[in-house]
Design an enzyme around this catalytic site. Structure first.
Site, PDB file in Angstrom:
ATOM      1  N   ARG A 107      -7.002  11.601  -5.374  1.00 52.11           N
ATOM      2  CA  ARG A 107      -8.277  10.907  -5.178  1.00 52.11           C
ATOM      3  C   ARG A 107      -9.434  11.895  -5.184  1.00 52.11           C
ATOM      4  O   ARG A 107     -10.512  11.603  -5.711  1.00 52.11           O
ATOM      5  CB  ARG A 107      -8.277  10.096  -3.889  1.00 52.11           C
ATOM      6  CG  ARG A 107      -9.411   9.080  -3.897  1.00 52.11           C
ATOM      7  CD  ARG A 107      -9.480   8.296  -2.631  1.00 52.11           C
ATOM      8  NE  ARG A 107     -10.012   9.098  -1.550  1.00 52.11           N
ATOM      9  CZ  ARG A 107     -10.632   8.622  -0.484  1.00 52.11           C
ATOM     10  NH1 ARG A 107     -10.763   7.318  -0.346  1.00 52.11           N
ATOM     11  NH2 ARG A 107     -11.089   9.403   0.445  1.00 52.11           N
ATOM     12  N   ASP A 112      -7.302  -2.554  -7.132  1.00 53.62           N
ATOM     13  CA  ASP A 112      -7.790  -3.257  -5.949  1.00 53.62           C
ATOM     14  C   ASP A 112      -8.036  -4.712  -6.290  1.00 53.62           C
ATOM     15  O   ASP A 112      -8.209  -5.056  -7.457  1.00 53.62           O
ATOM     16  CB  ASP A 112      -9.083  -2.614  -5.434  1.00 53.62           C
ATOM     17  CG  ASP A 112      -9.294  -2.981  -3.966  1.00 53.62           C
ATOM     18  OD1 ASP A 112      -8.629  -2.383  -3.113  1.00 53.62           O
ATOM     19  OD2 ASP A 112     -10.090  -3.897  -3.693  1.00 53.62           O
ATOM     20  N   ARG A 136      -3.531   6.515   1.335  1.00 55.13           N
ATOM     21  CA  ARG A 136      -4.031   7.691   2.061  1.00 55.13           C
ATOM     22  C   ARG A 136      -3.046   8.359   2.994  1.00 55.13           C
ATOM     23  O   ARG A 136      -3.275   9.496   3.414  1.00 55.13           O
ATOM     24  CB  ARG A 136      -5.292   7.298   2.854  1.00 55.13           C
ATOM     25  CG  ARG A 136      -6.510   7.175   1.971  1.00 55.13           C
ATOM     26  CD  ARG A 136      -7.672   6.587   2.735  1.00 55.13           C
ATOM     27  NE  ARG A 136      -7.330   5.231   3.116  1.00 55.13           N
ATOM     28  CZ  ARG A 136      -8.161   4.394   3.743  1.00 55.13           C
ATOM     29  NH1 ARG A 136      -9.368   4.801   4.080  1.00 55.13           N
ATOM     30  NH2 ARG A 136      -7.780   3.164   4.035  1.00 55.13           N
ATOM     31  N   TYR A 167     -15.145 -11.743   0.454  1.00 50.38           N
ATOM     32  CA  TYR A 167     -15.866 -10.491   0.188  1.00 50.38           C
ATOM     33  C   TYR A 167     -17.151 -10.744  -0.596  1.00 50.38           C
ATOM     34  O   TYR A 167     -18.186 -10.107  -0.369  1.00 50.38           O
ATOM     35  CB  TYR A 167     -14.977  -9.508  -0.576  1.00 50.38           C
ATOM     36  CG  TYR A 167     -13.850  -8.962   0.280  1.00 50.38           C
ATOM     37  CD1 TYR A 167     -14.068  -7.882   1.130  1.00 50.38           C
ATOM     38  CD2 TYR A 167     -12.580  -9.531   0.261  1.00 50.38           C
ATOM     39  CE1 TYR A 167     -13.047  -7.384   1.936  1.00 50.38           C
ATOM     40  CE2 TYR A 167     -11.555  -9.046   1.055  1.00 50.38           C
ATOM     41  CZ  TYR A 167     -11.800  -7.977   1.890  1.00 50.38           C
ATOM     42  OH  TYR A 167     -10.797  -7.497   2.690  1.00 50.38           O
ATOM     43  N   ARG A 202       0.825  -1.224   0.000  1.00 47.10           N
ATOM     44  CA  ARG A 202       0.000   0.000   0.000  1.00 47.10           C
ATOM     45  C   ARG A 202       0.855   1.268   0.000  1.00 47.10           C
ATOM     46  O   ARG A 202       0.492   2.259   0.635  1.00 47.10           O
ATOM     47  CB  ARG A 202      -0.954   0.026   1.192  1.00 47.10           C
ATOM     48  CG  ARG A 202      -2.026  -1.050   1.160  1.00 47.10           C
ATOM     49  CD  ARG A 202      -3.303  -0.526   0.526  1.00 47.10           C
ATOM     50  NE  ARG A 202      -4.286  -1.601   0.409  1.00 47.10           N
ATOM     51  CZ  ARG A 202      -5.388  -1.702   1.141  1.00 47.10           C
ATOM     52  NH1 ARG A 202      -5.676  -0.785   2.025  1.00 47.10           N
ATOM     53  NH2 ARG A 202      -6.223  -2.704   0.953  1.00 47.10           N
TER      54      ARG A 202
HETATM   55  O1  CP3 Z   1      -0.102  -1.811  -2.432  1.00 49.55           O
HETATM   56  C1  CP3 Z   1      -0.430  -0.875  -3.189  1.00 49.55           C
HETATM   57  O2  CP3 Z   1       0.052   0.287  -3.077  1.00 49.55           O
HETATM   58  C2  CP3 Z   1      -1.327  -1.164  -4.372  1.00 49.55           C
HETATM   59  C3  CP3 Z   1      -2.686  -0.873  -4.227  1.00 49.55           C
HETATM   60  C4  CP3 Z   1      -3.638  -1.821  -3.508  1.00 49.55           C
HETATM   61  C5  CP3 Z   1      -4.864  -1.354  -2.975  1.00 49.55           C
HETATM   62  N1  CP3 Z   1      -5.567  -2.418  -2.547  1.00 49.55           N
HETATM   63  C6  CP3 Z   1      -5.281   0.046  -2.969  1.00 49.55           C
HETATM   64  C7  CP3 Z   1      -6.347   0.440  -2.044  1.00 49.55           C
HETATM   65  C8  CP3 Z   1      -3.593  -3.188  -3.320  1.00 49.55           C
HETATM   66  C9  CP3 Z   1      -2.494  -4.180  -3.649  1.00 49.55           C
HETATM   67  C10 CP3 Z   1      -4.838  -3.564  -2.708  1.00 49.55           C
HETATM   68  C11 CP3 Z   1      -5.210  -4.948  -2.398  1.00 49.55           C
HETATM   69  C12 CP3 Z   1      -6.341  -5.210  -1.503  1.00 49.55           C
HETATM   70  N2  CP3 Z   1      -7.569  -4.618  -1.495  1.00 49.55           N
HETATM   71  C13 CP3 Z   1      -6.366  -6.232  -0.540  1.00 49.55           C
HETATM   72  C14 CP3 Z   1      -5.267  -7.230  -0.300  1.00 49.55           C
HETATM   73  C15 CP3 Z   1      -4.123  -6.615   0.398  1.00 49.55           C
HETATM   74  C16 CP3 Z   1      -4.372  -6.325   1.828  1.00 49.55           C
HETATM   75  O3  CP3 Z   1      -4.265  -5.148   2.195  1.00 49.55           O
HETATM   76  O4  CP3 Z   1      -4.634  -7.264   2.566  1.00 49.55           O
HETATM   77  C17 CP3 Z   1      -7.623  -6.210   0.090  1.00 49.55           C
HETATM   78  C18 CP3 Z   1      -8.083  -7.117   1.204  1.00 49.55           C
HETATM   79  C19 CP3 Z   1      -8.376  -5.197  -0.539  1.00 49.55           C
HETATM   80  C20 CP3 Z   1      -9.792  -4.854  -0.279  1.00 49.55           C
HETATM   81  C21 CP3 Z   1      -9.921  -3.452   0.141  1.00 49.55           C
HETATM   82  N3  CP3 Z   1      -9.664  -2.366  -0.667  1.00 49.55           N
HETATM   83  C22 CP3 Z   1     -10.314  -2.973   1.408  1.00 49.55           C
HETATM   84  C23 CP3 Z   1     -10.659  -3.844   2.592  1.00 49.55           C
HETATM   85  C24 CP3 Z   1     -10.294  -1.573   1.323  1.00 49.55           C
HETATM   86  C25 CP3 Z   1     -10.689  -0.589   2.359  1.00 49.55           C
HETATM   87  C26 CP3 Z   1      -9.570  -0.481   3.317  1.00 49.55           C
HETATM   88  C27 CP3 Z   1      -9.537   0.839   4.008  1.00 49.55           C
HETATM   89  O5  CP3 Z   1      -8.485   1.059   4.601  1.00 49.55           O
HETATM   90  O6  CP3 Z   1     -10.498   1.620   3.957  1.00 49.55           O
HETATM   91  C28 CP3 Z   1      -9.838  -1.215   0.041  1.00 49.55           C
HETATM   92  C29 CP3 Z   1      -9.658   0.138  -0.486  1.00 49.55           C
HETATM   93  C30 CP3 Z   1      -8.289   0.511  -0.930  1.00 49.55           C
HETATM   94  N4  CP3 Z   1      -7.513  -0.231  -1.769  1.00 49.55           N
HETATM   95  C31 CP3 Z   1      -7.606   1.725  -0.643  1.00 49.55           C
HETATM   96  C32 CP3 Z   1      -6.402   1.698  -1.351  1.00 49.55           C
HETATM   97  C33 CP3 Z   1      -5.346   2.765  -1.427  1.00 49.55           C
HETATM   98  C34 CP3 Z   1      -8.155   2.859   0.205  1.00 49.55           C
HETATM   99  C35 CP3 Z   1      -9.119   3.575  -0.675  1.00 49.55           C
HETATM  100  C36 CP3 Z   1      -9.214   5.009  -0.344  1.00 49.55           C
HETATM  101  O7  CP3 Z   1      -9.992   5.323   0.561  1.00 49.55           O
HETATM  102  O8  CP3 Z   1      -8.533   5.795  -1.020  1.00 49.55           O
END
Ligand code: CP3
Length: 367
Positions: free
Chosen positions: A49, A86, A40, A163, A36
């Protein structure tokens, strides 16, 4: 867009430390990226964003997805970029109605509720519904211009299923585990469908320009050891063996990351034909290395919460992770990362401390 569409020579890699480690070649220090790393905690991410409107619109806009992918590279000396997207793009493209509501995480308006829902799941054409992901990959690859390699990724079938069946994030995973216990045949159908979809999705990312792949099995650790093997591991094995048999993807290194699993499960995960495994912070790298016997590269595993500590404590913790892996040999190896994604309230300066510490302390360990 295929690899051949990317001008050859223009992007021969300037920094290939990450790929060299995965290929068993010598390096000058431990390669490093941060799960990640675009997100944010960076003010410039929040600004982009806001321009996009919301998170999925950001993922769907190749130029803006490219911009945020490159943001952490402008700040820090990282050895890889990861596609900004994602894992939930696949169920979204299947029509499950994904939205991200502030403070709630992902929500599906049409979760899987019956065996018929599972029977009706399509095999996606990644150049149709998911073309926006491939556009992001090729746009990022061009913009990187060979600076560092680009990692493509997917969720694991089991993690996607959590999910899709729960309808969003979950604490107990009761619905999806109920499906596994009450309807093992339907569960297997779901795993088979998602294994196929993840394979074609990852292959399309490689065709669009991804130079390494990672599969996130974020919820592997909620299964019993027997179920982990039968459900999550089995599906990942099918994907890796397809990737390794396909001429497009055979030479692309694969990292598998099951979070929250025990050491025995990590040993199994290291035995699927993949080049690397991700390790969360609950394990000592020394233990995992001894258990896996230098068979694969270990990626990880600094506790993301260490970044709340003072700079000197972060430096000491980085040192401890490097020391725990120890001296590299001709096989195996270590890619520095966090044990899971960076938290959104980490001050960006703390990541600089981490990066500089890896650079300062790691050269003595590599070969
Ligand atoms: O690593 C990176 O920089 C690449 C980007 C990336 C994102 N999601 C961006 C993201 C990657 C590799 C993911 C994978 C992902 N998404 C996973 C597996 C990795 C892990 O963290 O376990 C999972 C379980 C998800 C599902 C997901 N996407 C969730 C549960 C959420 C909400 C989490 C939160 O903190 O609110 C997301 C959203 C998400 N994916 C964000 C980002 C930057 C936050 C979105 C935002 O509000 O801008």
């Amino acid at each position: 867009m295929t690899n051949s569409a990317i001008p050859s020579g223009v992007d021969s890699l300037q920094n290939d430390r990450y790929l060299r480690m995965l290929r068993g070649q010598s390096v000058d220090r431990t390669p490093l990226w941060v799960m990640r790393q675009a997100g944010r905690y960076l003010p410039e991410y929040r600004a982009t964003r806001a321009v996009a409107g919301d998170f999925m619109s950001l993922c769907r806009n190749a130029e803006l997805a490219c911009e945020v992918t490159l943001q952490p590279l402008a700040r820090y000396d990282l050895d890889a970029a990861i596609l900004f997207s994602d894992i939930l793009t696949i169920p979204d493209a299947m029509g499950l109605g994904l939205s991200f509501n502030a403070g709630e995480g992902p929500v599906f308006s049409k979760p899987l509720q019956s065996e018929a829902d599972i029977d009706n799941l399509p095999i996606l054409d990644p150049t149709a519904e998911l073309q926006y992901v491939m556009n992001a990959v090729s746009t990022i690859r061009k913009a990187l211009n060979g600076r560092v390699p680009l990692i493509g990724f997917s969720g694991s079938p089991w993690t996607l299923a959590t999910y899709m069946v729960e309808g969003g994030s979950s604490k107990q995973f009761a619905k999806v585990k109920k499906l596994a216990y009450q309807s093992p045949v339907a569960m297997q159908k779901l795993m088979d469908n998602l294994s196929e979809n993840v394979f074609v999705y990852l292959k399309a990312q490689v065709e669009a320009g991804a130079q390494a792949l990672m599969i996130f099995d974020t919820w592997g650790g909620v299964l019993t050891p027997a179920q982990y093997q039968k459900i999550s591991l089995d599906a990942m094995e099918k994907i890796v063996s397809r990737l390794k048999r396909d001429s497009v993807t055979a030479n692309i290194p694969v990292t598998l990351f099951s979070k929250g699993v025990g050491e025995k499960q990590l040993v199994q995960l290291a035995d699927l034909g993949n080049e690397a495994i991700g390790v969360d912070w609950t394990h000592a790298l020394s233990d995992v290395r001894a258990a896996t016997g230098d068979k694969v590269v270990l990626q990880g595993n600094l506790d993301p919460c260490v970044l709340y500590a003072q700079p000197e404590a972060i430096r000491q913790s980085v040192k401890a992770v490097l020391k725990s892996y120890g001296e590299h040999k001709a096989t195996g190896g270590h890619i520095f990362n966090l044990g899971h994604g960076i938290h959104p309230d980490i001050p960006p300066e703390k990541v600089s401390v981490l990066v500089e510490a890896v650079k300062e302390f790691s050269s003595q360990y590599v070969c």
